[in-house]
Write a protein that holds these residues in place. Structure first.
Motif, PDB file in Angstrom:
ATOM      1  N   ARG A   1      21.726   3.155  -5.349  1.00  0.00           N
ATOM      2  CA  ARG A   1      22.406   1.780  -5.667  1.00  0.00           C
ATOM      3  C   ARG A   1      21.999   0.617  -4.779  1.00  0.00           C
ATOM      4  N   LYS A   2      21.467   0.786  -3.522  1.00  0.00           N
ATOM      5  CA  LYS A   2      20.847  -0.243  -2.645  1.00  0.00           C
ATOM      6  C   LYS A   2      19.636  -0.750  -3.240  1.00  0.00           C
ATOM      7  N   LYS A   3      18.596   0.251  -4.014  1.00  0.00           N
ATOM      8  CA  LYS A   3      17.587  -0.022  -4.039  1.00  0.00           C
ATOM      9  C   LYS A   3      17.574  -0.806  -5.625  1.00  0.00           C
ATOM     10  N   PHE A   4      18.689  -0.500  -6.543  1.00  0.00           N
ATOM     11  CA  PHE A   4      18.956  -1.289  -7.689  1.00  0.00           C
ATOM     12  C   PHE A   4      19.298  -2.612  -7.038  1.00  0.00           C
ATOM     13  N   GLU A   5      20.348  -2.743  -6.072  1.00  0.00           N
ATOM     14  CA  GLU A   5      20.752  -3.959  -5.905  1.00  0.00           C
ATOM     15  C   GLU A   5      19.625  -5.074  -5.230  1.00  0.00           C
ATOM     16  N   LEU A   6      18.472  -4.456  -4.755  1.00  0.00           N
ATOM     17  CA  LEU A   6      17.367  -4.991  -4.158  1.00  0.00           C
ATOM     18  C   LEU A   6      16.393  -5.588  -5.231  1.00  0.00           C
ATOM     19  N   GLY A   7      16.627  -4.959  -6.533  1.00  0.00           N
ATOM     20  CA  GLY A   7      15.736  -5.215  -7.375  1.00  0.00           C
ATOM     21  C   GLY A   7      14.185  -4.425  -7.560  1.00  0.00           C
ATOM     22  N   LEU A   8      14.630  -3.604  -6.403  1.00  0.00           N
ATOM     23  CA  LEU A   8      13.241  -2.652  -6.352  1.00  0.00           C
ATOM     24  C   LEU A   8      12.791  -1.833  -7.871  1.00  0.00           C
ATOM     25  N   PHE A   9      13.779  -1.483  -8.359  1.00  0.00           N
ATOM     26  CA  PHE A   9      13.529  -0.539  -9.749  1.00  0.00           C
ATOM     27  C   PHE A   9      12.932  -1.640 -10.546  1.00  0.00           C
ATOM     28  N   ASP A  10      12.978  -2.864 -10.691  1.00  0.00           N
ATOM     29  CA  ASP A  10      12.568  -3.616 -11.649  1.00  0.00           C
ATOM     30  C   ASP A  10      11.075  -4.059 -11.139  1.00  0.00           C
ATOM     31  N   ASP A  11      11.016  -4.254 -10.011  1.00  0.00           N
ATOM     32  CA  ASP A  11       9.748  -4.618  -9.441  1.00  0.00           C
ATOM     33  C   ASP A  11       9.431  -3.901  -8.012  1.00  0.00           C
ATOM     34  N   PRO A  12       8.963  -2.819  -7.675  1.00  0.00           N
ATOM     35  CA  PRO A  12       8.794  -2.281  -6.250  1.00  0.00           C
ATOM     36  C   PRO A  12       8.065  -3.273  -5.180  1.00  0.00           C
ATOM     37  N   TYR A  13       7.395  -4.184  -5.750  1.00  0.00           N
ATOM     38  CA  TYR A  13       6.499  -5.041  -4.810  1.00  0.00           C
ATOM     39  C   TYR A  13       6.924  -6.356  -4.628  1.00  0.00           C
ATOM     40  N   ARG A  14       8.286  -6.623  -5.171  1.00  0.00           N
ATOM     41  CA  ARG A  14       8.466  -7.921  -5.103  1.00  0.00           C
ATOM     42  C   ARG A  14       8.894  -8.745  -3.823  1.00  0.00           C
ATOM     43  N   PHE A  15       9.094  -7.775  -2.764  1.00  0.00           N
ATOM     44  CA  PHE A  15       9.095  -8.598  -1.615  1.00  0.00           C
ATOM     45  C   PHE A  15       7.735  -8.579  -0.798  1.00  0.00           C
ATOM     46  N   SER A  16       6.663  -7.773  -1.496  1.00  0.00           N
ATOM     47  CA  SER A  16       5.514  -7.733  -0.781  1.00  0.00           C
ATOM     48  C   SER A  16       4.518  -8.869  -1.260  1.00  0.00           C
ATOM     49  N   ASN A  17       4.804 -10.074  -0.793  1.00  0.00           N
ATOM     50  CA  ASN A  17       4.090 -11.216  -1.397  1.00  0.00           C
ATOM     51  C   ASN A  17       3.110 -11.928  -0.286  1.00  0.00           C
ATOM     52  N   ALA A  18       2.018 -11.859  -0.204  1.00  0.00           N
ATOM     53  CA  ALA A  18       1.224 -12.493   1.052  1.00  0.00           C
ATOM     54  C   ALA A  18       1.375 -13.988   1.038  1.00  0.00           C
ATOM     55  N   THR A  19       1.427 -14.654  -0.151  1.00  0.00           N
ATOM     56  CA  THR A  19       1.643 -16.062  -0.180  1.00  0.00           C
ATOM     57  C   THR A  19       3.108 -16.481   0.734  1.00  0.00           C
ATOM     58  N   ARG A  20       3.940 -15.962   0.314  1.00  0.00           N
ATOM     59  CA  ARG A  20       5.222 -16.142   0.724  1.00  0.00           C
ATOM     60  C   ARG A  20       5.214 -15.865   2.317  1.00  0.00           C
ATOM     61  N   GLN A  21       4.601 -14.718   2.712  1.00  0.00           N
ATOM     62  CA  GLN A  21       4.590 -14.375   4.014  1.00  0.00           C
ATOM     63  C   GLN A  21       3.827 -15.411   4.806  1.00  0.00           C
ATOM     64  N   GLU A  22       2.777 -15.811   4.223  1.00  0.00           N
ATOM     65  CA  GLU A  22       1.965 -16.724   5.232  1.00  0.00           C
ATOM     66  C   GLU A  22       2.805 -18.118   5.475  1.00  0.00           C
TER      67      GLU A  22
ATOM     68  N   GLU B   1       0.863  -1.320   0.137  1.00  0.00           N
ATOM     69  CA  GLU B   1       0.221  -0.246   0.054  1.00  0.00           C
ATOM     70  C   GLU B   1       0.677   1.223  -0.097  1.00  0.00           C
ATOM     71  N   VAL B   2       1.826   1.246   0.851  1.00  0.00           N
ATOM     72  CA  VAL B   2       2.647   2.223   0.803  1.00  0.00           C
ATOM     73  C   VAL B   2       3.571   2.838  -0.264  1.00  0.00           C
ATOM     74  N   GLN B   3       4.038   1.284  -0.815  1.00  0.00           N
ATOM     75  CA  GLN B   3       4.790   1.643  -1.956  1.00  0.00           C
ATOM     76  C   GLN B   3       3.839   2.071  -3.336  1.00  0.00           C
ATOM     77  N   GLU B   4       2.711   1.729  -3.339  1.00  0.00           N
ATOM     78  CA  GLU B   4       1.889   2.251  -4.310  1.00  0.00           C
ATOM     79  C   GLU B   4       1.768   3.772  -4.324  1.00  0.00           C
ATOM     80  N   MET B   5       1.924   4.307  -3.185  1.00  0.00           N
ATOM     81  CA  MET B   5       2.067   5.809  -2.913  1.00  0.00           C
ATOM     82  C   MET B   5       3.026   6.401  -3.460  1.00  0.00           C
TER      83      MET B   5
END
Length: 746
Positions: free
Chosen positions: A352-373, A93-97
């Motif tokens: 640089r850290k945002k690119f290394e984390l892959g966030l520019f490719d997919d800002p939501y890549r860590f926000s996965n409810a299935t993986r979280q559960e 939700e916050v990343q969408e903002m």
């Protein structure tokens, strides 16, 4: 032409195979080009926004923040990171903002994941007592996986400050007093959090803190000044930070304290000269909470505008919640007080850290409810917490083989204010959860014994009670039992940040309760649960069995029960010295000898000694018992003199001479007998944790090389000097089993 292209491709393939660093460097260069391409498109205001960090202040059902300014700043691209936002849904939700901003630069989400995320592990000081680097790394690995599955990119851990003063509440967050052990643990924890590297979906950025020397705060008072020589800084306090950097730490955090009169946040020597200069750190530095603005009450800056100028020039890249950079850096650039090059350097580090984390490719890549559960309900993670908790327990005393408990006991009395506590097992700096379930001591014993043994219970008193009204009921319960297990110590919020104490004795009337129960004549086992070394002299001298169980996390009760009954043989060793009295503090094993050393506790006449108390501590660094015993014998050195480019191989035989299988932490200490700078009476230089079955023997080997003999000389050069050395191998810093001497020559 085709042949040439093929040859070139083959050569390139060989280069990649033979030298993977070439491929790694190529990837770094690629990211740098991407960073520059983004930077060129950014306005000055957007650049400064990347150096700004806010905290979320939402509740479970409310908006991300009650501040409309925060929401607007996110959408306007005036924010680089947020802390205290967690959960796949919430971070999305916050990343969408943030994706509504002009540049659509993703946010980094940070959280204090100090000793576990969903599953709570023992506090870091307790984990350090395990001396088990593989388990320490795995504990951080589990925390990293769980956090990453919940949309978190960044933890503000590990704390690698050397702590020699147990009055300082934050010792619970570190690895203790020793530089060598602390450096090894710092390396392991960074590796655990960051896994196989940033960009993997189970890895989060480590943040090494607090740079630097925060653990030496005067009088053990949090946030207080630090005053020390450059030699002490380099010799004792900086090495764990360098070890964490060598492990690949992505970020650093500066400290609240002044160092020799200069706030760490505005300290160019620390941040630019050492970290980013001499050490070549490529990540970014974040301020501790509000520390940029706190240079004003320090008396180092007249206002937040000047504080912002001093901080950015000194090397602080991101402003955590002091609101100093966003309103002031732009004006400082326009006034030519801060160069745009400094701003660009800081922004590059963050991007640089945002690119290394892959966030520019997919800002939501860590926000996965299935993986979280899946990750947050892992039985494997709970098992890891249990294993770490068992390994963190230190057996301090076991006279008359009081432990392990017999499984044929009919009645056990469980007494003390912490006997049924769950919350306190979580410890300070833990992540809170609704309807969280931690295993208390009482429940752990219930799980262990089932219906075979009757459990009796009495609280006796509260943790900080001055009243003894509950003693009578506790005494009656004790009289009915075959053995009494007592749970005493600190509440979870008595050690931690801003929890400094002048009196570190067991709080309230708890030790009086121990005396009363001991007077019944029943066998008594005392479990001390705390976040720091405590003073408990009467208990230490009079009770037959004592275990230091710290705060052990989610599986605390099960772990303690396993150790009480011998299903796990305790092997923990103290990572900090335990004083007899607060007047001895700071106290640590690797002190410098004086010209008038005291030879023993009675040798006080014109000696470096106290008239009213012994010099020696109650329990020394490296101390810890087992249910079994170990014999050290047959020490051999491959040579008695070595050249600078040489080494000495050391071997000896370790034998388990008891009736229980068990682990021994073999500790190697050295003393440089004379040098251009006075050296400590002994220094830990290596250790091994060895598992032996009852009756088993094993050859143990160590290597002494120039690195182990080196130190920072008068010119602050890391070097070894020719001379004589004393080798000491033992089971604790004061319990040396084998000794020898050797020389280093030119």
């Amino acid at each position: 032409m085709i042949k040439n292209k093929l040859a070139a491709a083959l050569i390139l393939g060989v280069v990649f195979q033979v030298n993977p660093l070439f491929a790694q460097q190529k990837n770094i260069d690629k990211i740098d080009r991407k960073v520059d391409s983004v930077l060129r498109l950014m306005t000055l205001e957007e650049k400064i926004g990347q150096l700004n960090q806010y905290t979320g202040d939402r509740d479970a059902t409310g908006p991300i923040t009650t501040s409309p300014n925060k929401l607007k700043d996110i959408k306007d691209g005036k924010l680089g990171s947020m802390l205290n936002i967690r959960g796949a849904k919430e971070t999305r939700e916050v990343q969408e903002m943030a994706m509504q901003s002009r540049m659509k630069i993703p946010l980094i989400f940070g959280l204090d994941v100090i000793h576990g995320y969903r599953v709570t592990f023992p506090i870091p000081l307790a984990e350090a007592a395990s001396w088990d680097l593989a388990e320490l790394e795995n504990a951080a690995r589990v925390a990293g996986r769980e956090s990453a599955a919940s949309g978190i990119h960044w933890t503000f851990a590990p704390m690698v400050d050397i702590g020699r003063d147990p009055r300082w509440g934050r010792v619970m967050e570190g690895a203790g007093e020793d530089t060598y052990l602390g450096s090894k643990i710092a390396y392991a924890r960074v590796k655990g959090f960051q896994g196989k590297g940033l960009g993997n979906l189970d890895a989060i950025m480590a943040c090494v803190k607090h740079f630097a020397a925060y653990g030496a705060a005067i009088a053990g008072r949090d946030y207080a000044a630090v005053d020390m020589s450059d030699h002490s800084l380099w010799e004792y306090y900086l090495p764990p930070f360098k070890a964490a950097l060598d492990a690949g730490a992505a970020t650093f955090m500066n400290s609240f304290n002044t160092l020799n009169g200069i706030p760490a946040t505005g300290n160019t020597y620390l941040q630019r000269d050492i970290l980013k200069g001499k050490w070549g750190f490529k990540g970014f530095m974040v301020s501790d909470w509000g520390s940029i603005g706190e240079m004003v009450p320090h008396g180092y800056a007249k206002d937040k505008k000047q504080a912002a100028e001093l901080a950015i020039k000194a090397g602080s890249d991101m402003d955590m919640e002091s609101r100093s950079y966003l309103p002031n850096l732009g004006q400082l650039v326009k006034e030519n007080k801060v160069s745009i090059a400094l701003i660009d350097d800081a922004v590059r580090r963050v991007l640089r850290k945002k690119f290394e984390l892959g966030l520019f490719d997919d800002p939501y890549r860590f926000s996965n409810a299935t993986r979280q559960e899946k990750e947050l309900n892992s039985a494997e993670n709970k098992k890891a917490s249990l294993k770490m908790a068992e390994k963190s327990i230190v057996l301090l005393k076991n006279n008359n083989q009081t432990l392990p408990l017999s499984k044929s006991l009919k009645k056990i009395a469980v007494i003390g204010p912490l006997a049924k506590s769950e919350k306190d097992m979580q410890g300070f700096w833990s992540v809170s959860w609704q309807n969280d379930k931690l295993v208390s001591l009482y429940e752990g014993l219930q799980n262990k014994i089932g219906n075979q043994t009757e459990l009796l219970y009495a609280k006796g008193c509260e943790i900080s009670d001055t009243s003894k009204a509950g003693f009578a009921a506790a005494i009656e319960v004790a009289k009915q039992a075959d053995v009494v297990v007592m749970a005493v110590g600190e509440a979870y919020d008595m050690s931690g940040e801003a929890k400094s104490k002048a009196n570190i004795q067991i709080p309230g009337v708890q030790e009086d309760l121990i005396k009363a129960i001991q007077a019944t004549g029943k066998p008594v086992v005392v479990l001390i649960m705390a976040g720091r070394p405590l003073v408990f002299n009467w208990t230490a001298d009079n009770v037959n069995a004592i275990m230091y169980t710290w705060w052990l996390g989610s599986e605390a009760g099960n772990a303690i029960a396993n150790v009480l009954y011998g299903d796990y043989n305790p092997a923990g060793k103290l990572p900090m010295t335990f004083p007899r009295d607060e007047g001895q503090i700071p106290i640590y094993y690797n002190y410098l000898s004086t010209g008038r050393p005291s030879q023993n506790d009675k040798d006080t006449r014109y000696r470096s000694a106290y008239l009213d108390i012994q010099n020696s501590p109650k329990y020394t660094f490296g101390y810890g018992l087992s249910y079994t015993t170990f014999d050290y014998s047959n020490l051999k050195l491959s040579k008695t003199a070595m050249a600078m480019n040489d080494k000495i191989n050391i071997s000896f035989t370790l034998k388990n001479t008891g009736k229980f299988d068990g682990e021994e932490v073999v500790q190697v200490y050295l003393q440089d007998m004379f040098a251009s700078v006075v050296r400590p009476v002994k220094e830990l230089k290596d250790f091994q944790k060895v598992m032996l079955k009852a009756g088993e023997s094993k050859a143990i080997n160590f290597v002494i090389d120039k690195e182990k003999l080196s130190f920072f000389n008068q010119k602050l050069q890391w070097a070894a000097e020719p001379g004589d050395f004393k080798l000491m191998i033992g089971t604790a810093s004061d319990n040396i089993k084998l000794e020898s001497n050797f020389a280093l020559t030119n």
